[in-house]
Design a protein around this motif. Structure first.
Motif, PDB file in Angstrom:
ATOM      1  N   GLN A   1      43.309  22.177  63.362  1.00 19.06           N
ATOM      2  CA  GLN A   1      43.107  23.092  62.862  1.00 19.06           C
ATOM      3  C   GLN A   1      43.757  24.399  64.349  1.00 19.06           C
ATOM      4  OE1 GLN A   1      40.703  22.710  61.112  1.00 19.06           O
ATOM      5  NE2 GLN A   1      41.571  22.714  59.707  1.00 19.06           N
TER       6      GLN A   1
ATOM      7  N   PHE B   1      52.305  20.848  58.511  1.00 21.97           N
ATOM      8  CA  PHE B   1      51.038  20.997  57.875  1.00 21.97           C
ATOM      9  C   PHE B   1      50.857  21.290  56.710  1.00 21.97           C
ATOM     10  CE2 PHE B   1      49.647  20.963  62.380  1.00 21.97           C
ATOM     11  CZ  PHE B   1      48.198  20.369  62.498  1.00 21.97           C
ATOM     12  N   THR B   2      52.183  22.155  56.535  1.00 21.30           N
ATOM     13  CA  THR B   2      52.207  22.304  54.752  1.00 21.30           C
ATOM     14  C   THR B   2      52.920  21.168  54.023  1.00 21.30           C
ATOM     15  OG1 THR B   2      54.199  23.948  55.270  1.00 21.30           O
ATOM     16  CG2 THR B   2      52.015  24.646  54.929  1.00 21.30           C
TER      17      THR B   2
ATOM     18  N   ILE C   1      46.094  14.105  58.343  1.00 13.57           N
ATOM     19  CA  ILE C   1      45.958  15.247  58.574  1.00 13.57           C
ATOM     20  C   ILE C   1      45.129  15.824  57.148  1.00 13.57           C
ATOM     21  CG2 ILE C   1      48.105  16.067  59.106  1.00 13.57           C
ATOM     22  CD1 ILE C   1      49.513  17.493  57.467  1.00 13.57           C
ATOM     23  N   THR C   2      45.231  15.106  56.077  1.00 16.12           N
ATOM     24  CA  THR C   2      44.965  15.505  55.074  1.00 16.12           C
ATOM     25  C   THR C   2      43.388  14.808  54.624  1.00 16.12           C
ATOM     26  OG1 THR C   2      45.673  14.024  53.505  1.00 16.12           O
ATOM     27  CG2 THR C   2      46.211  15.696  53.086  1.00 16.12           C
ATOM     28  N   GLY C   3      42.829  14.702  55.768  1.00 16.38           N
ATOM     29  CA  GLY C   3      41.207  13.508  56.802  1.00 16.38           C
ATOM     30  C   GLY C   3      41.620  11.974  55.590  1.00 16.38           C
TER      31      GLY C   3
END
Ligand code: ADP
Ligand code: MG
Lengths: 274, 218
Positions: A230, A257-258, A269-271
């Motif tokens: 973030q 990030f999109t 980034i999406t874990g």
């Protein structure tokens, strides 16, 4: 006819994708490799750093972010077993050239570390030290001006102006980190490298540093390593994703990030990594 | 944390599927009453729209909660954003079902024996589009979403045909103008539902590929 769009780039493909190059860069890195003895820690990284941008570097622990960051002001020179190959230029000058004065280079490319590390000296001296050894001042009033100006830019002046003679180590963590930023600014850098500068700070101190980064960008170029995605999304214009020593993807932050282009970036980034 | 996130997403998906099939059913009931004398279905569609409104609000709240708590990115973010928009499209489609039911009720109360056209093919096509758009969302199927754009053109043509038929009939039966105008409005509402289904398809394509395609297919 419906044109079927290409899917995400496969995890096996390790060639850097995205916007790794820019026009009129402040710094260029080409085919940078770093070894610690036999260990190959950074593989063929090529990337430009634009003027007045904040570039965020993200990726899992141990992927080589700090190692790569340290190449940018030759901090790796201080590690005996570390060897760097490739080419890095700052304003078109090869920073690994023989005639480069490393002390001046480190003033031009300042660094802020994870743990705030003020000298065990007064607040004033912490900031005044660099300009003094670099001979940037002619008089005491010059130096006073630089100290004040640097502290103002680091957003610390109002909090410390009445106690400049007190030890820097007596400040709170967030204040110490801003003092370190003031110290870096005092020697008129072009680039400021930050290695997880907020990871030892609470959310409020973190928010202050993030605001500061946004202000500093008007004058400097900033490369920040962060494990906080973030934060990368908030402070940077471009983001670089590293994975096991490879630079996988560089993109404009909002885009990355999109709609990341590489599967590894998306997984991280999406874990879903690991 | 990731486990909890998945649980929330699953619950959201389930709630949305319930809303989607409910709205689909209402549109179907509103249209089929056109050809039957069954008023009960019409009254149900007209009276219970609040259920759809409540579900829409609940789904939107869940989406906002997920955004605030998990700050999803990339495809997870696109999914939630798409769902927020699709949710409101579906709610609007529910409103059109109510409007259609009111028109149909009017026509049947004023004698639908004069009615000059058969709405079934248009209604069927529109319901198929709605179903396809929801399937495309659930299966994250951008190809299916693209097919909806083609059907939308066909529905526009059908609406134009309805206009011509009703216009001609108005001259022949001016004393049935009320029923005829309400009949045209049914075609108009159906066409608007098709537009909403097309919007849903656009959101699905955004969700799958990250491309914003609004209006480009026209
Ligand atoms: N001084 C060092 N000596 C030997 N290996 C190191 C040294 N510093 C880092 N490494 C290794 O290099 C790799 C990259 O580390 P680092 O750059 O610290 O990663 P990151 O900052 O992304 O967490 C890791 O495998 C790490 O163990
Ligand atoms: Mg590190």
């Amino acid at each position: 006819m419906v044109e079927k769009k290409s899917q995400l780039i496969s995890v096996d493909d390790r060639k850097t994708v995205g916007q790794q190059f820019v026009e009129n860069p402040r710094m260029t890195c080409r085919d940078v490799n770093v070894y610690y003895g036999d260990k190959h820690a950074v593989h063929d990284v090529s990337i430009d750093i634009a003027r007045n941008e904040v570039l965020a570097m993200i990726g899992p622990s141990g992927c080589g972010k700090s190692t790569f960051l340290r190449c940018l002001n030759r901090m790796n020179d201080t590690i005996d077993i570390c060897r760097v190959t490739g080419e890095i230029t700052l304003d078109d000058n090869d920073i690994y050239a023989k005639n480069i004065d490393i002390v001046s280079l480190r003033a031009l490319v300042g660094m802020v570390f994870q743990k705030p590390n003020p000298f065990p000296k007064s607040i004033y001296d912490n900031v005044a030290y660099g300009p003094t050894i670099h001979g940037l001042t002619e008089s005491k009033s010059d130096l006073d001006g630089i100290v004040e100006n640097s502290l103002v830019k680091a957003g610390l002046w109002d909090e410390v102006k009445d106690r400049l003679d007190q030890p820097g180590t007596g400040l709170s963590g967030g204040q110490q980190q801003r003092l370190c930023i003031a110290r870096a600014i005092a020697v008129e850098p072009e680039l400021i490298l930050m290695d997880e500068p907020c990871s030892a700070l609470d959310p409020i101190a973190t928010a202050k540093i993030e605001e500061l980064i946004a202000e500093l960008r008007e004058q400097y170029t900033i490369v920040i390593v962060t494990h906080n995605m973030q934060q990368a999304a908030r402070v940077s214009q471009r983001t670089a994703y590293f994975h096991l020593g490879d630079l996988i993807e560089v993109g404009y932050t909002d885009r990355l990030f999109t709609t990341p282009r590489h599967q590894l970036t998306e997984d991280y980034i999406t874990g879903r990594f690991g | 944390m990731h486990h909890n996130y998945q649980k929330q997403i699953d619950k959201l998906r389930e709630n949305f599927l319930t809303l989607g099939s409910l709205v689909e059913d209402r549109v179907r009931k509103a249209c089929s009453a056109f050809n039957s004398s069954d008023q009960a279905d019409l009254d149900m569609v007209i009276r219970s729209d609040y259920e759809i409104d409540e579900m829409e609000v609940e789904i939107e709240e869940e989406c906002l909660k997920i955004l605030a708590l998990y700050q999803p990115v990339a495809k997870d973010l696109r999914y939630i954003i798409a769902l927020i928009k699709i949710n409101s499209e579906v709610e609007r489609i529910g409103d059109y079902a109510v409007k259609i039911a009111m028109r149909v009720k009017f026509i049947s109360e004023h004698g639908n024996q004069v009615f000059p056209m058969d709405y079934r093919p248009m209604a069927e096509k529109v319901i198929a589009m709605l179903k396809m758009s929801l399937d495309a969302l659930v299966d994250k199927d951008a190809e299916l979403a693209h097919q909806i754009f083609l059907l939308d053109d066909e529905v526009d043509t059908m609406r134009d045909q309805a206009y011509d038929i009703i216009k001609a009939q108005l001259r022949k039966q001016p004393d049935h103008a009320g029923s005829l105008l309400n009949g045209y409005l049914v075609a108009r509402h159906l066409e608007r539902i098709a537009d909403r289904a097309t919007n849903i398809a656009e959101e699905v394509i955004y969700m799958v590929h990250g491309d914003i395609v609004r209006g480009e297919h026209n």
